[in-house]
Every structure is written in structure tokens, then in C-alpha cells.
Design an enzyme around this catalytic site. Sequence first.
Site, short mmCIF file in Angstrom:
data_model
loop_
_atom_site.label_atom_id
_atom_site.label_comp_id
_atom_site.label_asym_id
_atom_site.label_seq_id
_atom_site.Cartn_x
_atom_site.Cartn_y
_atom_site.Cartn_z
N CYS A 65 0.84 -1.20 0.00
CA CYS A 65 0.00 0.00 0.00
C CYS A 65 0.87 1.26 0.00
O CYS A 65 1.88 1.31 0.71
CB CYS A 65 -0.90 0.00 1.23
SG CYS A 65 -2.05 1.40 1.28
N CYS A 69 -0.16 4.78 6.97
CA CYS A 69 -0.88 4.61 8.24
C CYS A 69 -0.02 3.83 9.24
O CYS A 69 0.37 2.69 8.97
CB CYS A 69 -2.20 3.88 8.00
SG CYS A 69 -3.22 4.63 6.70
N CYS A 72 -0.67 0.04 10.35
CA CYS A 72 -0.99 -0.99 9.37
C CYS A 72 0.23 -1.78 8.91
O CYS A 72 1.26 -1.19 8.53
CB CYS A 72 -1.66 -0.34 8.15
SG CYS A 72 -2.26 -1.56 6.95
N CYS A 109 -17.27 -8.89 3.55
CA CYS A 109 -16.57 -7.62 3.42
C CYS A 109 -15.39 -7.79 2.47
O CYS A 109 -14.47 -8.56 2.74
CB CYS A 109 -16.08 -7.15 4.78
SG CYS A 109 -17.40 -7.01 5.99
N CYS A 142 -20.21 -5.74 1.55
CA CYS A 142 -19.66 -4.44 1.88
C CYS A 142 -18.30 -4.31 1.21
O CYS A 142 -17.49 -5.24 1.26
CB CYS A 142 -19.50 -4.31 3.40
SG CYS A 142 -18.72 -2.77 3.93
N CYS A 202 -20.41 2.29 6.80
CA CYS A 202 -19.73 1.59 7.89
C CYS A 202 -18.45 2.34 8.17
O CYS A 202 -17.61 2.52 7.28
CB CYS A 202 -19.43 0.16 7.46
SG CYS A 202 -18.43 -0.77 8.63
N ARG A 272 -19.63 -3.27 16.08
CA ARG A 272 -18.94 -4.50 15.76
C ARG A 272 -17.60 -4.57 16.48
O ARG A 272 -16.81 -3.62 16.45
CB ARG A 272 -18.70 -4.59 14.25
CG ARG A 272 -18.03 -5.89 13.82
CD ARG A 272 -17.89 -5.98 12.31
NE ARG A 272 -19.19 -5.78 11.71
CZ ARG A 272 -19.41 -4.91 10.72
NH1 ARG A 272 -18.44 -4.18 10.25
NH2 ARG A 272 -20.62 -4.79 10.21
#
Length: 423
Positions: A65, A69, A72, A109, A142, A202, A272
Site C-alpha cells: 500500500c 498509516c 498498518c 466484506c 460491503c 460503515c 462490531r
Amino acid sequence: MDLLNTLVDKGLRRELPTRDEALAVLATSDDELLDVVAAAGKVRRRWFGRRVKLNYLVNLKSGLCPEDCSYCSQRLGSKADILKYTWLKPDEASQAAAAGVSGGAKRVCLVASGRGPTDRDVERVGKTIEAIKEQNEGIEVCACLGLLSDGQAERLKAAGADAYNHNLNTSESTYDQITKTHTYADRVDTVQKAHAAGLSACSGLIAGMGETDEDLVDVVYSLRELDADSVPVNFLIPFEGTPLAKEWNLTPQRCLRILAMVRFVCPDIEVRIAGGREVHLRSMQPLALHLANSIFLGDYLTSEGQAGQADLDMIADAGFEVEGAGTQTLPAHRVAAAAAAAHGPCGSAAAEAGCGSACGGCSGHAHEPAAEAAVEAGAGAEPVVGAGAEAEPALAQAPAGEVRSDLVTVRRRGAGTGLAPNA
């Protein structure tokens, strides 16, 4: 306790607590913890009964990626040893999704690492959604693909997506301490785009990154303002090779207080328990079911979760039941409000330990169970508990409430195996 009585009354009326009341929940003592859980549990049961919604992650593209972040394992410059692969084909993703559905999941998801999808990526994911829905009637899908450009949410909706996940993760005031390659406003914009397109929004948070109580309350109030249908609460998994590898700040008691605060602020919203529950809640996971009405089944994006059958046993043993595919998750008043204002602020149906960008995605920083294991409702391997014989004396002497990072070893999904993704 006057505070808890007030919060229960407000929760039953869907009335927003004050910030001071929310902060007071986080400040309660361990001696008061069961009272806090019982109070928030009344609110949870009022709007969701004893149902537990199961969600299943399919990691469409893992690693590499370009975003930075800090939490992560897939981030730019990450030294974490994780599985890396490019896009799964629609039939491969559908096969993986079927495994989760076999284990009782009613929502799939779809998560992909990256800053955001290209138009070609959106087309690819659209074909994957179609393949999943053809094979699994009545299943919600999702998408969690990162930052959306104009028109992409509408295309996902047209392809059959029910929801879009993009987490805020932390408060606006501290966001630039966690991520610098995009902004908090970028994330809010994507949630609003999804909502405006008629997708169920979400969006959630990650706790345990060194934030203050005020930061936690800030981000939860922001999520309430966005009117997300689903709020995934992730607990940081401190991956070696990431800047937050040493941030072991959570105890099971702290996690329960955070979940209770979220429930009081978001009484009629799907809450969740997402990434990190096995690592930080450990044996107190069943208590968390009295606060949250939704969990992920199986593994996360780059780490292993609890065995699927263990989750199903835990739900049954705690006196809860798995929510069926034909059951409406959200209370009727939220569904009606969404239908009446399809282009208004978020207010309809939910999704994924919180998908966002690869780094802020579904359930925070983890998802996607291994397919054939989940067919047996056993996706994922149990975390390794215990620090070995030499650690046992320290375990017996540990002060109450002390953070114990040695109790669980974070296990990478696919680590030590020659298995291909989803094998």
C-alpha cells in the site's frame, strides 16, 4: 450509580449522552466494570435483542500500500512479514466468501489495499460482487477499497454493493500523528460519498494507538454525526515492523469500557467488535457480546483470528444467537429513516470490522479468513496464549489492570506456510 441509570435511560430513548458522561464511562474503575457492562447491555438488548451478526472478510489484494498509516502492516515501508498478492479473480473471491457464509456469516466484506480504487478496480470489484451474490442468495456485501472518487460509490451501488466501509480511526486533532499521506477530511468525504450514493455507511475506530480518552470520545461523536449504520471497534494489533509495534496500551477491562462508551453514544447502531479482540479481550470476549451486536468470523487482513467454531461456541455459551440472513439487523426506525432520506446523512444498514483504505479498512488492520478452514466454521488458528513456563510466576504476580503484552503472540495469516492466499 446515577451515571449508569442516566445513560441507560438516554440509550433507551436514543438520546445522545453528554461528552462528560461518555468520558465518565471510560474513567470508571475495575470494581464498577460489571455494572457498566450490565447497564450498556440493557441498551444493546433493547435495540438488538440477543442477536449477533457475523461478518466475513475477503482480502482481495494484500500488501504494497502507498499510504503510511502507522498502525498498518501493509503500509508504505512496512517491514512486517505478511502475505502480499495482487487482485483475486471474481471466482476465487466468491469461493472464499462461500466459506464464510457456510460458517454463518450474513455479510461479506471485500477489502483491498491501496489509497483508493481506479475505475478499472471498481469494475473488477463489481464483477466480484455479482459473482458472490449469484452464489450466495440474500448475502450482504460491503466494499472497503479506500478513498472514493466522484461517481465510484454510485457504480458500486449499481453493481450490487450494500455497504461501504471507511474508518475514521482516530480523532481529527490527532489524525496527522497517525497518517500523513491523506487527511481526516479525506476519510469523512468518502463516508459521505458512500452515504449519498445510497450505500449503508460503515465507519469505525482503532483503540490502543496511544490516544487519550478525549480522542476516543471525539471520534465516536464524529461517527455519530456521520450517522454510520455500523461502527467497527478495532483494538490495535501491534505488528512488528510498523511504527506502533510497541504500543501495548490495552487491558481487557479497558476494551470493555470503550465498547460500553460506544454503545451509549450509538445505542441503535450496529457496534462490531473487529480486529484485535482475541489479542486484547482474550477470555473476556463473551462479556463484550453484551455490548456489541456484531463480530468478524475467522481471520483478519494480515493476522489470524480465533477459530470459527470457537466463536460459534462462545456465542451460544454466552446465551446469544447468530443472526440469520433473513433477519433485519438495524431497528425498524433506522431502516425507515434511510428509506425516507436515501440521499441524506448515513442511516440504513452496516459492515466489516471496519473497512477503509488498506490501512484503515474493514476492521481496521485485519481481515479475510482462509476459505476451506471457514467452511468448517473454523477459519483461523487460535492465538498462542501464554509466554512459556518461565513467565508463569510473573503472571501470578501481575498487578490488576496491568497491560500484559506477553499473554498473546500475534500470528500472521499464512505465516510459516507455503499456502497460497485463501488456500
